[in-house]
Write an enzyme that holds these catalytic residues in place. Structure first.
Site, PDB file in Angstrom:
ATOM      1  N   ALA A  77     -37.890  38.032  58.442  1.00 45.32           N
ATOM      2  CA  ALA A  77     -37.792  36.536  59.457  1.00 45.32           C
ATOM      3  C   ALA A  77     -38.859  37.584  60.501  1.00 45.32           C
ATOM      4  O   ALA A  77     -38.780  38.744  60.724  1.00 45.32           O
ATOM      5  CB  ALA A  77     -37.593  35.920  59.624  1.00 45.32           C
ATOM      6  N   GLY A 121     -34.703  37.207  54.877  1.00 48.26           N
ATOM      7  CA  GLY A 121     -35.927  36.248  54.565  1.00 48.26           C
ATOM      8  C   GLY A 121     -36.973  36.220  53.520  1.00 48.26           C
ATOM      9  O   GLY A 121     -37.077  35.837  52.205  1.00 48.26           O
ATOM     10  N   GLU A 124     -34.375  35.866  50.317  1.00 50.68           N
ATOM     11  CA  GLU A 124     -34.501  34.732  49.869  1.00 50.68           C
ATOM     12  C   GLU A 124     -35.622  33.967  49.178  1.00 50.68           C
ATOM     13  O   GLU A 124     -35.218  32.789  48.471  1.00 50.68           O
ATOM     14  CB  GLU A 124     -33.700  33.611  51.217  1.00 50.68           C
ATOM     15  N   GLU A 144     -28.827  39.828  57.799  1.00 50.91           N
ATOM     16  CA  GLU A 144     -29.030  38.560  59.635  1.00 50.91           C
ATOM     17  C   GLU A 144     -27.611  38.841  59.960  1.00 50.91           C
ATOM     18  O   GLU A 144     -27.677  38.809  61.766  1.00 50.91           O
ATOM     19  CB  GLU A 144     -28.582  37.197  58.805  1.00 50.91           C
TER      20      GLU A 144
END
Length: 271
Positions: A77, A121, A124, A144
């Site tokens: 991210a 991300g 993901e 994370e």
């Protein structure tokens, strides 16, 4: 042949962070933030969602390939965008929900072609797709915890279902245990591994194979497989059987079985 021609979509919105093109009945969406290693941000996801929605509603498209660059599918991210946000605002605005909304609603299959980094991300995002192909230098991880937070777009849920509780715990809790491409294949996170230069080509090849099947049956099959994660076995078998029975109301079921009986190639009309 027309089906093998590359067509850059000219009627698409003027995207800043993605590229879109088509090859026959296959659409290709490429993340295009090279300087940021395709770091995920709200604007990028709005563009991804818009493109996916257009292709999902386009009857001439049967499958989609989602990919990034050779260096990174998506390296995580965009931390600069989110670092100063607060809980109340995130909660009220349902922060990150729009990162998953369109991929979660896609009726058509999406094949992820992952080269390089797929971290946080990015991992993901790949797991939101229906099939994952990896380049030999791909790296999957959920770091994370190193930022004082946890995965927020499906990492704790989809990764655990893909690789099992122990490996998911190790990856998520340490933030430093990643999977290379072959490890990801061994654990079942990805379907196949290819040389980086062949990856997207192979993903498109599979997407074309899927797009050539009857669209209604393909969408039903995808729906049935996804329900295996949501239903108990008895309910899942019932759901599958009802969809199987429903295929007998389609023109493609009649054509497919007639073609098989007549020892010829079927001509599906996607109805």
């Amino acid at each position: 042949m027309v089906d093998d021609m590359l067509v850059v979509t000219t009627d698409a919105p003027a995207y800043k962070m993605i590229l879109t093109e088509t090859q026959g009945r296959v659409a290709i969406v490429t993340l295009n933030r090279p300087k940021a290693l395709n770091a995920l941000c709200s604007e990028l996801f709005h563009e991804i969602n818009d493109a996916l929605l257009r292709f999902d509603n386009d009857s001439s498209i049967g499958a989609i390939v989602l990919t990034g660059s050779d260096r990174a599918f998506a390296a995580g991210a965009d931390i600069k965008e989110m670092k100063d946000t607060e809980f109340i605002g995130n909660y009220k605005n349902n922060f990150l929900a729009h990162w998953t909304e369109q991929l979660g609603r896609m009726r058509k299959p999406v094949v992820a072609a992952v080269n390089g980094y797929a971290l946080g991300g990015g991992c993901e995002l790949a797991m939101m797709c229906d099939i994952i192909y990896a380049g030999e230098k791909a790296v999957f991880g959920q770091p994370e915890i190193n930022l004082g937070t946890i995965p927020g777009a499906g990492g704790t849920q989809r990764l655990t279902r893909a690789v099992g509780k122990s490996k998911a715990m190790e990856m998520i809790l340490t933030g430093s245990v990643n999977l290379d491409a072959m490890e990801a294949k061994t654990y079942g996170l990805v379907s196949a591994v290819f040389p980086p230069e062949r990856l997207v080509e192979e993903a498109i090849k599979t997407a074309k194979k899927i797009a050539a099947k009857g669209a209604v049956s393909v969408q039903m099959a995808k729906e049935a497989v996804n329900q295996a994660y949501e239903l108990n076995l008895s309910s899942g078998l019932h759901f599958e059987r009802r969809l199987f029975q429903a295929t007998f109301a389609t023109k493609d079921q009649k054509e497919g079985m007639d073609a098989f009986a007549g020892k010829r190639k079927p001509n599906f009309v996607h109805e």
